[in-house]
Design a protein around this motif. Structure first.
Motif, PDB file in Angstrom:
ATOM      1  N   LEU A  61      12.272 106.072  58.959  1.00  0.00           N
ATOM      2  CA  LEU A  61      14.006 106.645  59.465  1.00  0.00           C
ATOM      3  C   LEU A  61      14.120 107.288  59.694  1.00  0.00           C
ATOM      4  O   LEU A  61      15.001 106.768  60.395  1.00  0.00           O
ATOM      5  CB  LEU A  61      14.187 106.881  57.080  1.00  0.00           C
ATOM      6  CG  LEU A  61      14.369 104.949  56.172  1.00  0.00           C
ATOM      7  CD1 LEU A  61      14.579 105.429  54.941  1.00  0.00           C
ATOM      8  CD2 LEU A  61      15.095 103.945  57.248  1.00  0.00           C
ATOM      9  N   GLU A  66      19.266 104.854  60.639  1.00  0.00           N
ATOM     10  CA  GLU A  66      18.572 103.595  59.407  1.00  0.00           C
ATOM     11  C   GLU A  66      18.956 102.486  59.576  1.00  0.00           C
ATOM     12  O   GLU A  66      18.957 101.252  60.828  1.00  0.00           O
ATOM     13  CB  GLU A  66      20.801 103.625  59.050  1.00  0.00           C
ATOM     14  CG  GLU A  66      21.844 103.090  59.625  1.00  0.00           C
ATOM     15  CD  GLU A  66      23.219 103.899  59.472  1.00  0.00           C
ATOM     16  OE1 GLU A  66      24.121 102.973  60.186  1.00  0.00           O
ATOM     17  OE2 GLU A  66      23.650 104.767  59.449  1.00  0.00           O
ATOM     18  N   ILE A  96      16.533 109.507  50.656  1.00  0.00           N
ATOM     19  CA  ILE A  96      17.695 108.076  51.099  1.00  0.00           C
ATOM     20  C   ILE A  96      19.092 107.707  50.175  1.00  0.00           C
ATOM     21  O   ILE A  96      18.881 107.889  49.012  1.00  0.00           O
ATOM     22  CB  ILE A  96      16.413 107.595  51.470  1.00  0.00           C
ATOM     23  CG1 ILE A  96      16.729 106.227  50.343  1.00  0.00           C
ATOM     24  CG2 ILE A  96      15.864 107.677  52.287  1.00  0.00           C
ATOM     25  CD1 ILE A  96      15.218 104.931  50.463  1.00  0.00           C
ATOM     26  N   ARG A  98      21.439 103.775  49.745  1.00  0.00           N
ATOM     27  CA  ARG A  98      21.412 103.074  50.055  1.00  0.00           C
ATOM     28  C   ARG A  98      22.952 101.899  50.053  1.00  0.00           C
ATOM     29  O   ARG A  98      22.836 102.646  49.030  1.00  0.00           O
ATOM     30  CB  ARG A  98      19.870 101.714  48.831  1.00  0.00           C
ATOM     31  CG  ARG A  98      18.954 102.775  49.268  1.00  0.00           C
ATOM     32  CD  ARG A  98      17.982 102.078  47.707  1.00  0.00           C
ATOM     33  NE  ARG A  98      18.312 102.094  46.713  1.00  0.00           N
ATOM     34  CZ  ARG A  98      17.750 101.971  45.712  1.00  0.00           C
ATOM     35  NH1 ARG A  98      16.956 100.684  45.855  1.00  0.00           N
ATOM     36  NH2 ARG A  98      17.878 102.248  44.648  1.00  0.00           N
ATOM     37  N   ARG A 111      18.899 104.391  54.834  1.00  0.00           N
ATOM     38  CA  ARG A 111      19.571 106.479  55.231  1.00  0.00           C
ATOM     39  C   ARG A 111      18.830 107.620  55.273  1.00  0.00           C
ATOM     40  O   ARG A 111      19.024 107.469  53.476  1.00  0.00           O
ATOM     41  CB  ARG A 111      20.294 106.679  56.288  1.00  0.00           C
ATOM     42  CG  ARG A 111      22.012 106.461  55.253  1.00  0.00           C
ATOM     43  CD  ARG A 111      23.181 106.998  56.186  1.00  0.00           C
ATOM     44  NE  ARG A 111      24.049 105.707  56.515  1.00  0.00           N
ATOM     45  CZ  ARG A 111      23.911 105.033  56.449  1.00  0.00           C
ATOM     46  NH1 ARG A 111      24.533 104.478  54.944  1.00  0.00           N
ATOM     47  NH2 ARG A 111      24.510 104.155  57.142  1.00  0.00           N
TER      48      ARG A 111
END
Length: 157
Positions: A61, A66, A96, A98, A111
């Protein structure tokens, strides 16, 4: 000496040359298997709550930005079910986010969070430190050559 025809129109290829080339590739295969041991040793430098799969998700990532789960699985070259488990783990740890994909509400965009970025900085320092210690007696030129050859190998696949 037995010579084989060369379809490229060049010099004949000997059985000895074919065997030598095969031996070279067999040695390369053995050395690449040894890289697995190096990777496992490097993984020992990860924090206890960050297994290698989680570190791989964060690294991809960071490198590619993203993306959806399917793209992440493709870049990691693992099955989507395995990738999904890693993603759940890193999301549960807050590394991260979602978020719903605005183009397709059935999908999520993955991301990094600030906590994920901070963890990546720590992981990078740990890996770099381990490599610096392990290769302390290598000339800088050899490390440059290794970097070049590994990048070239990776791009061949």
């Amino acid at each position: 000496m037995v010579a084989l025809s060369n379809e490229m129109g060049g010099s004949p290829v000997t059985i000895q040359a074919v065997r030598a080339a095969r031996g070279t590739y067999e040695e390369l295969a053995r050395q690449l298997t040894g890289i697995g041991a190096v990777k496992r040793d490097l993984a020992r430098h990860l924090p206890p709550d960050c297994p290698p799969g989680a570190a791989a998700v964060l690294t991809v990532l960071d490198r590619h930005g993203e993306m959806r789960l399917g793209r992440l699985a493709e870049l990691m070259a693992v099955d989507i079910s395995v990738t999904s488990r890693h993603v759940t783990y890193v999301a549960d740890h807050g590394w991260i986010d979602r978020e719903t994909d605005p183009c397709d509400a059935r999908c999520r965009i993955l991301r990094l969070t600030p906590a994920g970025v901070a963890l990546l900085a720590d992981l990078s320092a740990r890996y770099t430190g381990a490599l610096e210690r392990a290769l302390a007696d290598w000339p800088a030129e050899d490390i440059d050559v290794l970097n070049t050859l590994l990048a070239r190998l990776r791009s061949s696949f």
